[in-house]
Scaffold this motif. Sequence first.
Motif, PDB file in Angstrom:
ATOM      1  N   CYS A 117     -10.190   6.862   7.188  1.00  0.00           N
ATOM      2  CA  CYS A 117     -10.148   7.145   5.755  1.00  0.00           C
ATOM      3  C   CYS A 117     -10.758   5.983   4.973  1.00  0.00           C
ATOM      4  CB  CYS A 117      -8.705   7.343   5.295  1.00  0.00           C
ATOM      5  SG  CYS A 117      -8.212   9.054   5.179  1.00  0.00           S
ATOM      6  N   SER A 118     -11.733   6.280   4.146  1.00  0.00           N
ATOM      7  CA  SER A 118     -12.265   5.249   3.252  1.00  0.00           C
ATOM      8  C   SER A 118     -11.273   5.020   2.114  1.00  0.00           C
ATOM      9  CB  SER A 118     -13.606   5.688   2.668  1.00  0.00           C
ATOM     10  OG  SER A 118     -13.425   6.783   1.791  1.00  0.00           O
ATOM     11  N   ARG A 119     -11.395   3.880   1.461  1.00  0.00           N
ATOM     12  CA  ARG A 119     -10.495   3.593   0.340  1.00  0.00           C
ATOM     13  C   ARG A 119     -10.750   4.561  -0.821  1.00  0.00           C
ATOM     14  NH1 ARG A 119      -6.958  -0.324   0.007  1.00  0.00           N
ATOM     15  NH2 ARG A 119      -6.141  -0.973  -2.022  1.00  0.00           N
ATOM     16  N   VAL A 132       6.272   7.897   6.448  1.00  0.00           N
ATOM     17  CA  VAL A 132       5.569   8.652   5.412  1.00  0.00           C
ATOM     18  C   VAL A 132       4.435   9.499   5.987  1.00  0.00           C
ATOM     19  CG1 VAL A 132       3.846   6.922   4.769  1.00  0.00           C
ATOM     20  CG2 VAL A 132       4.680   8.513   3.038  1.00  0.00           C
ATOM     21  N   TYR A 133       3.879   9.101   7.131  1.00  0.00           N
ATOM     22  CA  TYR A 133       2.824   9.910   7.741  1.00  0.00           C
ATOM     23  C   TYR A 133       3.454  11.160   8.341  1.00  0.00           C
ATOM     24  CZ  TYR A 133       0.106   5.598   7.356  1.00  0.00           C
ATOM     25  OH  TYR A 133      -0.529   4.468   6.887  1.00  0.00           O
ATOM     26  N   LEU A 134       2.849  12.308   8.064  1.00  0.00           N
ATOM     27  CA  LEU A 134       3.423  13.571   8.505  1.00  0.00           C
ATOM     28  C   LEU A 134       2.804  13.989   9.836  1.00  0.00           C
ATOM     29  CD1 LEU A 134       5.565  15.395   7.178  1.00  0.00           C
ATOM     30  CD2 LEU A 134       3.710  16.894   6.447  1.00  0.00           C
ATOM     31  N   LYS A 135       3.665  14.219  10.827  1.00  0.00           N
ATOM     32  CA  LYS A 135       3.196  14.658  12.143  1.00  0.00           C
ATOM     33  C   LYS A 135       4.283  15.496  12.791  1.00  0.00           C
ATOM     34  CE  LYS A 135       2.735  10.524  13.868  1.00  0.00           C
ATOM     35  NZ  LYS A 135       2.508   9.428  14.842  1.00  0.00           N
ATOM     36  N   ALA A 194      -1.248   8.817   0.717  1.00  0.00           N
ATOM     37  CA  ALA A 194      -2.420   8.112   0.192  1.00  0.00           C
ATOM     38  C   ALA A 194      -2.049   6.741  -0.369  1.00  0.00           C
ATOM     39  CB  ALA A 194      -3.096   8.966  -0.871  1.00  0.00           C
ATOM     40  N   VAL A 195      -0.989   6.687  -1.184  1.00  0.00           N
ATOM     41  CA  VAL A 195      -0.604   5.414  -1.807  1.00  0.00           C
ATOM     42  C   VAL A 195      -0.129   4.418  -0.758  1.00  0.00           C
ATOM     43  CG1 VAL A 195       0.905   4.299  -3.491  1.00  0.00           C
ATOM     44  CG2 VAL A 195      -0.013   6.582  -3.961  1.00  0.00           C
ATOM     45  N   SER A 196       0.664   4.875   0.211  1.00  0.00           N
ATOM     46  CA  SER A 196       1.142   3.956   1.253  1.00  0.00           C
ATOM     47  C   SER A 196      -0.008   3.426   2.092  1.00  0.00           C
ATOM     48  CB  SER A 196       2.179   4.640   2.140  1.00  0.00           C
ATOM     49  OG  SER A 196       1.584   5.635   2.950  1.00  0.00           O
ATOM     50  N   ALA A 197      -1.024   4.270   2.330  1.00  0.00           N
ATOM     51  CA  ALA A 197      -2.165   3.848   3.144  1.00  0.00           C
ATOM     52  C   ALA A 197      -3.055   2.852   2.400  1.00  0.00           C
ATOM     53  CB  ALA A 197      -2.982   5.064   3.567  1.00  0.00           C
ATOM     54  N   LEU A 198      -3.032   2.884   1.070  1.00  0.00           N
ATOM     55  CA  LEU A 198      -3.778   1.877   0.311  1.00  0.00           C
ATOM     56  C   LEU A 198      -3.181   0.483   0.514  1.00  0.00           C
ATOM     57  CD1 LEU A 198      -4.366   3.795  -3.047  1.00  0.00           C
ATOM     58  CD2 LEU A 198      -6.134   3.059  -1.428  1.00  0.00           C
ATOM     59  N   GLU A 199      -1.909   0.443   0.838  1.00  0.00           N
ATOM     60  CA  GLU A 199      -1.155  -0.775   1.180  1.00  0.00           C
ATOM     61  C   GLU A 199      -0.904  -1.692  -0.002  1.00  0.00           C
ATOM     62  OE1 GLU A 199      -3.007  -2.641   4.522  1.00  0.00           O
ATOM     63  OE2 GLU A 199      -2.286  -1.117   5.920  1.00  0.00           O
ATOM     64  N   LYS A 200      -1.966  -2.156  -0.680  1.00  0.00           N
ATOM     65  CA  LYS A 200      -1.790  -3.044  -1.828  1.00  0.00           C
ATOM     66  C   LYS A 200      -3.097  -3.116  -2.608  1.00  0.00           C
ATOM     67  CE  LYS A 200      -3.045  -7.365   0.534  1.00  0.00           C
ATOM     68  NZ  LYS A 200      -2.606  -8.744   0.833  1.00  0.00           N
ATOM     69  N   LEU A 256      -4.414  14.371   6.484  1.00  0.00           N
ATOM     70  CA  LEU A 256      -4.615  13.033   5.926  1.00  0.00           C
ATOM     71  C   LEU A 256      -3.905  11.988   6.773  1.00  0.00           C
ATOM     72  CD1 LEU A 256      -5.833  11.374   3.627  1.00  0.00           C
ATOM     73  CD2 LEU A 256      -3.728  11.739   2.321  1.00  0.00           C
ATOM     74  N   SER A 257      -2.699  12.290   7.239  1.00  0.00           N
ATOM     75  CA  SER A 257      -1.967  11.363   8.117  1.00  0.00           C
ATOM     76  C   SER A 257      -2.759  11.071   9.380  1.00  0.00           C
ATOM     77  CB  SER A 257      -0.604  11.953   8.483  1.00  0.00           C
ATOM     78  OG  SER A 257       0.211  12.129   7.358  1.00  0.00           O
ATOM     79  N   THR A 258      -3.361  12.107   9.957  1.00  0.00           N
ATOM     80  CA  THR A 258      -4.145  11.948  11.187  1.00  0.00           C
ATOM     81  C   THR A 258      -5.323  11.010  10.962  1.00  0.00           C
ATOM     82  OG1 THR A 258      -3.532  14.171  11.925  1.00  0.00           O
ATOM     83  CG2 THR A 258      -5.454  13.169  12.956  1.00  0.00           C
ATOM     84  N   LEU A 259      -6.038  11.208   9.858  1.00  0.00           N
ATOM     85  CA  LEU A 259      -7.196  10.359   9.557  1.00  0.00           C
ATOM     86  C   LEU A 259      -6.778   8.916   9.285  1.00  0.00           C
ATOM     87  CD1 LEU A 259      -9.319  12.727   7.284  1.00  0.00           C
ATOM     88  CD2 LEU A 259      -9.737  12.116   9.670  1.00  0.00           C
ATOM     89  N   VAL A 260      -5.662   8.745   8.574  1.00  0.00           N
ATOM     90  CA  VAL A 260      -5.182   7.391   8.271  1.00  0.00           C
ATOM     91  C   VAL A 260      -4.813   6.657   9.556  1.00  0.00           C
ATOM     92  CG1 VAL A 260      -3.297   6.083   7.218  1.00  0.00           C
ATOM     93  CG2 VAL A 260      -4.414   7.909   5.926  1.00  0.00           C
ATOM     94  N   GLU A 261      -4.095   7.329  10.443  1.00  0.00           N
ATOM     95  CA  GLU A 261      -3.670   6.674  11.687  1.00  0.00           C
ATOM     96  C   GLU A 261      -4.850   6.333  12.586  1.00  0.00           C
ATOM     97  OE1 GLU A 261       0.761   7.354  12.825  1.00  0.00           O
ATOM     98  OE2 GLU A 261      -0.338   9.229  13.171  1.00  0.00           O
TER      99      GLU A 261
END
Length: 430
Positions: free
Chosen positions: A308-310, A100-103, A328-334, A299-304
């Motif tokens: 990224c804050s919640r 899901v992360y775009l690179k 964004a939703v996948s990075a929130l995880e749960k 956003l993918s770069t910051l998440v990896e």
Amino acid sequence: MLDYLYFTFRSPSYDEDIDASGEHGLMTLLALSHKSFVLQGKTHIGIAPAAHYIVLNHGAFRTGEGERLKAGIEWIMNKQKEWNIRIILSTGWHALDHQVYLKSTRKNSTVQALASAIRSGVLVVCSNGNTRTVNLLPPHDYLAVGGYNDRGLADRYSHVPFPDESYGINAERHFRPDVLAPRVYLTVPFCEFNKKADIVSYYWGTSGAATLVTGVAAYLMSVFQGLDATTLRSALTAYGDRIDGYDNLAPRINVTKAKTAIELGLITNQPQETLPSLQIRHTLKELHSQEDTKRAVALSTLVEKHLCSRDLLWQYTYDHSPIVKKIAVSALEKPINEEERQDFWDRLAQESEGGVRGWYAYALLQDARKNEGSQWIPLSTDINWTVRWCVSEYLAMFPDFFPQLETTHDPDSILSKASPLIQWLNDRNG
């Protein structure tokens, strides 16, 4: 005689039904080469049984596999002229990358390993992805194959889009896939790990669709001995059939049209246009770009990088682009508390885009509770494969309390598979 290379992999991701037996690779090989058999009055045969096959087991999800694969490909490419290697089929190009992360696809270890084959003029065919939850789409250099539902019928007017089909723009801003092929009920001799009374197996997904296109490519290269990869790719994409009213730009392949166009010399043999590489120099600035792809890559770069804050992730769940929302939703995880859990349920109910729905469902599957059955069971009719898979996994957590859901890849069977479950819930609620 045409030789071509095929390499297989086994995916541990939750959007695939692939077990440790390796039946995914076996189904691919059988779809291409099995002997003829008759089933219900129809004859089935492998699409390119006269070709020679080299199987390179691609353990794409092991650390260091990229270097091993690169060495294997280079060894095989040294035999290209001697063995007449013309085509590579890859059903797991994404390797260890998060889907899901775009690179940039150029950074991918499998893409780097296959670079020598591309430079040598080999046609690389790959599957485009099985569900809308995916963002990471194949490189422009590959003939990317998506799927449609042919309902087992030759009548092209009966064909319909696959409701959870993955398509869109990759990180280099190229639309993927290039072509579509049947992805439901691809019949092969029985070869599944779990013993059944069945006499045949059914190969599903864009891996199966890509296998069919690989066989077509092998056939056309055999008929037209001097046919190069660029001309063949142009023929398949330019002389396919669009599905009316479908915003997926990729056409269904039409072998008769493509073959006739090659015979008549109608193919304009021009290299595929390659867009300039997407440059992200100021990540925080690009988060506010008007271009969806730039925001998604930033956003993918910051998440990896865990930057990224919640609160920022929640902010981007409101983005108008499904690509960005999925990240964004996948990075929130749960959900991290009861308030968030209710927010996730509310978002899942409000969201219309299938891939985003898949990530909300997957997040809710984490720490799922037994008393949530009345919320999960209605999702058993969802068109998104990941959502239905999550329902199945949820019910499997409580097998003594809930009836189970039989998952299906056939869109026309979703309602019939879910019906007993819905009836159970209705009876329970009076």
